[in-house]
Design a protein around this motif. Structure first.
Motif, mmCIF file in Angstrom:
data_model
loop_
_atom_site.group_PDB
_atom_site.id
_atom_site.type_symbol
_atom_site.label_atom_id
_atom_site.label_comp_id
_atom_site.label_asym_id
_atom_site.label_seq_id
_atom_site.Cartn_x
_atom_site.Cartn_y
_atom_site.Cartn_z
ATOM 1 N N LEU A 1 0.828 -1.201 0.000
ATOM 2 C CA LEU A 1 0.000 0.000 0.000
ATOM 3 C C LEU A 1 0.867 1.258 0.000
ATOM 4 N N ARG A 2 1.964 1.240 0.743
ATOM 5 C CA ARG A 2 2.862 2.397 0.734
ATOM 6 C C ARG A 2 3.461 2.606 -0.654
ATOM 7 N N LEU A 3 3.770 1.521 -1.346
ATOM 8 C CA LEU A 3 4.295 1.648 -2.713
ATOM 9 C C LEU A 3 3.269 2.331 -3.618
ATOM 10 N N HIS A 4 2.010 1.992 -3.433
ATOM 11 C CA HIS A 4 0.958 2.625 -4.223
ATOM 12 C C HIS A 4 0.746 4.087 -3.838
ATOM 13 N N HIS A 5 1.117 4.430 -2.627
ATOM 14 C CA HIS A 5 0.898 5.795 -2.129
ATOM 15 C C HIS A 5 2.064 6.754 -2.362
ATOM 16 N N VAL A 6 3.175 6.269 -2.892
ATOM 17 C CA VAL A 6 4.330 7.162 -3.064
ATOM 18 C C VAL A 6 3.960 8.385 -3.902
ATOM 19 N N SER A 7 3.196 8.198 -4.954
ATOM 20 C CA SER A 7 2.858 9.344 -5.815
ATOM 21 C C SER A 7 1.899 10.326 -5.142
ATOM 22 N N ILE A 8 1.244 9.901 -4.086
ATOM 23 C CA ILE A 8 0.308 10.782 -3.364
ATOM 24 C C ILE A 8 0.743 10.967 -1.905
ATOM 25 N N TRP A 9 2.037 10.939 -1.678
ATOM 26 C CA TRP A 9 2.572 10.950 -0.323
ATOM 27 C C TRP A 9 2.079 12.116 0.523
ATOM 28 N N ARG A 10 1.805 13.264 -0.083
ATOM 29 C CA ARG A 10 1.357 14.426 0.700
ATOM 30 C C ARG A 10 -0.018 14.189 1.331
ATOM 31 N N GLU A 11 -0.862 13.440 0.650
ATOM 32 C CA GLU A 11 -2.213 13.171 1.132
ATOM 33 C C GLU A 11 -2.299 11.885 1.944
#
Length: 164
Positions: free
Chosen positions: A72-82
């Motif tokens: 899930l963190r890998l999927h969230h890298v592009s939206i790390w601010r949110e």
């Protein structure tokens, strides 16, 4: 670029001595021990996303998975601010990665630098900047020559990541 883009040339075969120096540079950063491996992967993934480097993005996602990073963190890298999945240190590193990958005409703001400095000591911050420099160099070579994602998986053991 479409998904049918063909590699342009094997740059490693053209100037292996330069490739070796870039590999040595990258390994020296790792061996310094000043950046945790999972944080390094996040930096590499974010820079590769920003640079559109399919080869490096593919490689570093697989490496992160092999080193225990949660999907899930890998999927969230592009939206790390949110995303609530990243701590203050990781956010500071990702912000600096973005700023150094896409350098603004006025450089890095004092505010961004101060946030990074709060999270990293001088050696860590220096290693982080060198890590960002390194991944950007790799991205530029692999984007220029259209290196095909996954072509070195067996050699680097990335086929064990279970991501196909």
């Amino acid at each position: 670029m479409s998904n049918t883009a063909q590699p342009r040339l094997n740059y490693a075969a053209q100037l292996p001595e330069l490739l070796q120096k870039l590999q040595e540079f990258s390994m020296a950063i790792v061996k310094s021990g000043h950046i945790e491996p999972l944080l390094s992967h996040l930096v590499d993934i974010r820079a590769s996303q920003l640079n559109g480097c399919a080869f490096c993005l593919d490689m570093h996602v697989k490496e992160a998975k092999l080193h225990g990073e949660r999907e899930l963190r890998l999927h969230h890298v592009s939206i790390w601010r949110e995303s609530p999945l990243f701590n203050a240190k990781e956010c500071a590193a990702l912000a600096l990665t973005e700023a150094l990958t896409q350098i603004a005409p006025d450089g890095i703001s004092d505010e961004l630098y101060a946030k990074a400095r709060e999270q990293f000591d001088e050696k860590e911050l220096t290693a982080l900047v060198f890590r960002i420099m390194g991944i950007n160099a790799w991205n530029r070579a692999n984007v220029a020559f259209r290196t095909t994602p996954g072509t070195l998986d067996k050699m680097f053991g990335l086929d064990k990541a279970g991501l196909v």
